[in-house]
Design a protein around this motif. Structure first.
Motif, PDB file in Angstrom:
ATOM      1  N   TRP A   1     -52.804 -57.272  -7.035  1.00  0.00           N
ATOM      2  CA  TRP A   1     -52.440 -56.704  -7.038  1.00  0.00           C
ATOM      3  C   TRP A   1     -51.121 -56.540  -6.599  1.00  0.00           C
ATOM      4  O   TRP A   1     -50.414 -55.046  -5.940  1.00  0.00           O
ATOM      5  CB  TRP A   1     -53.298 -55.656  -6.909  1.00  0.00           C
ATOM      6  CG  TRP A   1     -54.352 -55.524  -6.337  1.00  0.00           C
ATOM      7  CD1 TRP A   1     -55.039 -56.430  -6.143  1.00  0.00           C
ATOM      8  CD2 TRP A   1     -53.934 -54.757  -5.092  1.00  0.00           C
ATOM      9  NE1 TRP A   1     -55.768 -55.871  -5.078  1.00  0.00           N
ATOM     10  CE2 TRP A   1     -55.417 -55.141  -3.881  1.00  0.00           C
ATOM     11  CE3 TRP A   1     -53.297 -54.023  -4.043  1.00  0.00           C
ATOM     12  CZ2 TRP A   1     -55.546 -54.318  -2.869  1.00  0.00           C
ATOM     13  CZ3 TRP A   1     -53.416 -53.166  -2.968  1.00  0.00           C
ATOM     14  CH2 TRP A   1     -54.537 -53.621  -2.456  1.00  0.00           C
ATOM     15  N   VAL A   2     -51.430 -56.683  -5.006  1.00  0.00           N
ATOM     16  CA  VAL A   2     -50.497 -56.674  -3.527  1.00  0.00           C
ATOM     17  C   VAL A   2     -49.654 -57.042  -3.957  1.00  0.00           C
ATOM     18  O   VAL A   2     -48.520 -56.798  -3.487  1.00  0.00           O
ATOM     19  CB  VAL A   2     -51.371 -57.567  -2.756  1.00  0.00           C
ATOM     20  CG1 VAL A   2     -50.222 -57.797  -1.667  1.00  0.00           C
ATOM     21  CG2 VAL A   2     -52.700 -57.258  -2.846  1.00  0.00           C
ATOM     22  N   TYR A   3     -48.955 -58.212  -4.900  1.00  0.00           N
ATOM     23  CA  TYR A   3     -47.674 -58.378  -5.674  1.00  0.00           C
ATOM     24  C   TYR A   3     -47.011 -57.645  -5.903  1.00  0.00           C
ATOM     25  O   TYR A   3     -45.613 -57.219  -6.323  1.00  0.00           O
ATOM     26  CB  TYR A   3     -47.535 -59.956  -5.720  1.00  0.00           C
ATOM     27  CG  TYR A   3     -48.363 -60.729  -5.739  1.00  0.00           C
ATOM     28  CD1 TYR A   3     -47.520 -61.361  -4.576  1.00  0.00           C
ATOM     29  CD2 TYR A   3     -49.133 -61.671  -5.692  1.00  0.00           C
ATOM     30  CE1 TYR A   3     -47.805 -62.677  -3.794  1.00  0.00           C
ATOM     31  CE2 TYR A   3     -50.158 -62.699  -4.198  1.00  0.00           C
ATOM     32  CZ  TYR A   3     -48.654 -63.328  -4.073  1.00  0.00           C
ATOM     33  OH  TYR A   3     -49.193 -64.483  -3.314  1.00  0.00           O
ATOM     34  N   GLY A   4     -48.104 -57.123  -6.777  1.00  0.00           N
ATOM     35  CA  GLY A   4     -47.056 -55.657  -7.530  1.00  0.00           C
ATOM     36  C   GLY A   4     -46.503 -54.590  -6.653  1.00  0.00           C
ATOM     37  O   GLY A   4     -45.619 -53.537  -6.458  1.00  0.00           O
ATOM     38  N   LEU A   5     -47.832 -54.269  -5.931  1.00  0.00           N
ATOM     39  CA  LEU A   5     -47.206 -53.247  -4.617  1.00  0.00           C
ATOM     40  C   LEU A   5     -46.131 -53.670  -3.364  1.00  0.00           C
ATOM     41  O   LEU A   5     -45.287 -52.843  -3.525  1.00  0.00           O
ATOM     42  CB  LEU A   5     -48.676 -52.952  -3.553  1.00  0.00           C
ATOM     43  CG  LEU A   5     -48.705 -51.794  -2.232  1.00  0.00           C
ATOM     44  CD1 LEU A   5     -48.004 -50.594  -3.456  1.00  0.00           C
ATOM     45  CD2 LEU A   5     -49.804 -52.236  -1.697  1.00  0.00           C
ATOM     46  N   VAL A   6     -46.088 -54.771  -3.437  1.00  0.00           N
ATOM     47  CA  VAL A   6     -44.928 -54.681  -2.740  1.00  0.00           C
ATOM     48  C   VAL A   6     -43.903 -55.062  -2.848  1.00  0.00           C
ATOM     49  O   VAL A   6     -42.202 -54.694  -2.728  1.00  0.00           O
ATOM     50  CB  VAL A   6     -45.179 -56.402  -2.210  1.00  0.00           C
ATOM     51  CG1 VAL A   6     -43.378 -57.142  -1.023  1.00  0.00           C
ATOM     52  CG2 VAL A   6     -46.562 -56.388  -0.596  1.00  0.00           C
ATOM     53  N   ALA A   7     -43.167 -55.711  -4.539  1.00  0.00           N
ATOM     54  CA  ALA A   7     -42.063 -54.720  -5.427  1.00  0.00           C
ATOM     55  C   ALA A   7     -42.299 -54.066  -5.808  1.00  0.00           C
ATOM     56  O   ALA A   7     -41.068 -52.969  -5.428  1.00  0.00           O
ATOM     57  CB  ALA A   7     -41.979 -55.744  -6.579  1.00  0.00           C
ATOM     58  N   LEU A   8     -43.127 -52.733  -5.381  1.00  0.00           N
ATOM     59  CA  LEU A   8     -42.866 -51.292  -5.844  1.00  0.00           C
ATOM     60  C   LEU A   8     -42.378 -50.788  -4.752  1.00  0.00           C
ATOM     61  O   LEU A   8     -41.439 -49.405  -4.426  1.00  0.00           O
ATOM     62  CB  LEU A   8     -43.877 -50.658  -6.430  1.00  0.00           C
ATOM     63  CG  LEU A   8     -44.198 -49.223  -5.970  1.00  0.00           C
ATOM     64  CD1 LEU A   8     -43.202 -48.684  -8.017  1.00  0.00           C
ATOM     65  CD2 LEU A   8     -45.352 -48.440  -6.162  1.00  0.00           C
ATOM     66  N   ILE A   9     -43.138 -51.416  -3.311  1.00  0.00           N
ATOM     67  CA  ILE A   9     -42.147 -50.350  -2.072  1.00  0.00           C
ATOM     68  C   ILE A   9     -40.854 -50.722  -1.620  1.00  0.00           C
ATOM     69  O   ILE A   9     -40.113 -50.358  -1.268  1.00  0.00           O
ATOM     70  CB  ILE A   9     -43.085 -51.243  -1.069  1.00  0.00           C
ATOM     71  CG1 ILE A   9     -44.613 -50.783  -1.416  1.00  0.00           C
ATOM     72  CG2 ILE A   9     -42.565 -51.038   0.497  1.00  0.00           C
ATOM     73  CD1 ILE A   9     -45.553 -51.260   0.474  1.00  0.00           C
ATOM     74  N   ILE A  10     -40.639 -52.472  -1.633  1.00  0.00           N
ATOM     75  CA  ILE A  10     -38.830 -53.063  -2.349  1.00  0.00           C
ATOM     76  C   ILE A  10     -38.433 -51.602  -2.880  1.00  0.00           C
ATOM     77  O   ILE A  10     -37.268 -51.265  -2.491  1.00  0.00           O
ATOM     78  CB  ILE A  10     -38.834 -54.575  -2.436  1.00  0.00           C
ATOM     79  CG1 ILE A  10     -39.885 -55.282  -1.170  1.00  0.00           C
ATOM     80  CG2 ILE A  10     -37.589 -55.134  -2.616  1.00  0.00           C
ATOM     81  CD1 ILE A  10     -39.772 -57.116  -1.093  1.00  0.00           C
ATOM     82  N   PHE A  11     -38.927 -52.473  -4.167  1.00  0.00           N
ATOM     83  CA  PHE A  11     -37.869 -51.019  -5.220  1.00  0.00           C
ATOM     84  C   PHE A  11     -37.542 -50.275  -4.772  1.00  0.00           C
ATOM     85  O   PHE A  11     -36.526 -48.781  -4.085  1.00  0.00           O
ATOM     86  CB  PHE A  11     -37.695 -51.393  -7.002  1.00  0.00           C
ATOM     87  CG  PHE A  11     -38.246 -52.624  -6.946  1.00  0.00           C
ATOM     88  CD1 PHE A  11     -36.493 -53.167  -7.373  1.00  0.00           C
ATOM     89  CD2 PHE A  11     -38.778 -52.992  -8.077  1.00  0.00           C
ATOM     90  CE1 PHE A  11     -36.386 -53.993  -8.131  1.00  0.00           C
ATOM     91  CE2 PHE A  11     -38.633 -54.842  -8.337  1.00  0.00           C
ATOM     92  CZ  PHE A  11     -37.189 -54.965  -8.825  1.00  0.00           C
ATOM     93  N   ALA A  12     -38.516 -48.684  -4.636  1.00  0.00           N
ATOM     94  CA  ALA A  12     -38.531 -47.954  -3.191  1.00  0.00           C
ATOM     95  C   ALA A  12     -37.227 -47.854  -2.419  1.00  0.00           C
ATOM     96  O   ALA A  12     -36.850 -46.591  -1.925  1.00  0.00           O
ATOM     97  CB  ALA A  12     -39.380 -47.360  -2.888  1.00  0.00           C
ATOM     98  N   ALA A  13     -37.679 -48.499  -1.809  1.00  0.00           N
ATOM     99  CA  ALA A  13     -36.783 -48.352  -0.231  1.00  0.00           C
ATOM    100  C   ALA A  13     -35.225 -48.759  -1.164  1.00  0.00           C
ATOM    101  O   ALA A  13     -34.300 -48.119   0.515  1.00  0.00           O
ATOM    102  CB  ALA A  13     -36.817 -49.886   0.548  1.00  0.00           C
ATOM    103  N   LEU A  14     -34.946 -49.797  -1.909  1.00  0.00           N
ATOM    104  CA  LEU A  14     -33.741 -50.573  -1.948  1.00  0.00           C
ATOM    105  C   LEU A  14     -33.326 -48.432  -3.016  1.00  0.00           C
ATOM    106  O   LEU A  14     -31.869 -47.972  -3.386  1.00  0.00           O
ATOM    107  CB  LEU A  14     -33.679 -51.283  -3.723  1.00  0.00           C
ATOM    108  CG  LEU A  14     -33.515 -52.533  -2.395  1.00  0.00           C
ATOM    109  CD1 LEU A  14     -33.641 -54.001  -4.060  1.00  0.00           C
ATOM    110  CD2 LEU A  14     -32.540 -52.865  -1.778  1.00  0.00           C
ATOM    111  N   GLY A  15     -34.281 -48.076  -3.545  1.00  0.00           N
ATOM    112  CA  GLY A  15     -33.590 -46.756  -4.409  1.00  0.00           C
ATOM    113  C   GLY A  15     -32.936 -45.402  -3.417  1.00  0.00           C
ATOM    114  O   GLY A  15     -31.908 -45.020  -3.557  1.00  0.00           O
ATOM    115  N   PHE A  16     -33.821 -45.998  -2.449  1.00  0.00           N
ATOM    116  CA  PHE A  16     -33.888 -44.604  -1.139  1.00  0.00           C
ATOM    117  C   PHE A  16     -32.528 -45.011  -0.376  1.00  0.00           C
ATOM    118  O   PHE A  16     -31.807 -43.954  -0.378  1.00  0.00           O
ATOM    119  CB  PHE A  16     -35.093 -44.481  -0.101  1.00  0.00           C
ATOM    120  CG  PHE A  16     -34.808 -43.904   1.200  1.00  0.00           C
ATOM    121  CD1 PHE A  16     -34.855 -42.370   1.204  1.00  0.00           C
ATOM    122  CD2 PHE A  16     -33.810 -44.599   2.389  1.00  0.00           C
ATOM    123  CE1 PHE A  16     -34.713 -41.623   1.930  1.00  0.00           C
ATOM    124  CE2 PHE A  16     -33.605 -43.137   3.633  1.00  0.00           C
ATOM    125  CZ  PHE A  16     -34.168 -42.132   3.082  1.00  0.00           C
TER     126      PHE A  16
END
Length: 68
Positions: free
Chosen positions: A21-36
């Motif tokens: 689940w940490v891999y999914g969390l890291v991907a979510l954080i990266i996509f959120a940062a790129l979205g910002f």
């Protein structure tokens, strides 16, 4: 089919360094940062429309293509 089962039974799986689940969390954080970052550049072209119009008028540009 027996051969495939035997091969799969002998394959040793490597342990992951972190839970899956940490891999999914890291991907979510990266996509959120790129979205910002993408969100922060919204309407940039219109922020300086007065400056662009003044520059075009001062330099005789036509239709926003430079006029050359």
């Amino acid at each position: 089919m027996l051969f495939v089962t035997a091969v799969l039974a002998e394959v040793e799986h490597a342990q992951l360094p972190v839970p899956t689940w940490v891999y999914g969390l890291v991907a979510l954080i990266i996509f959120a940062a790129l979205g910002f970052v993408l969100w922060s550049f919204r309407d940039v072209a219109n922020r300086h429309s007065a400056k662009a119009a003044a520059y075009a008028a001062a330099h005789g540009a036509t239709a926003g293509h430079g006029g050359h």
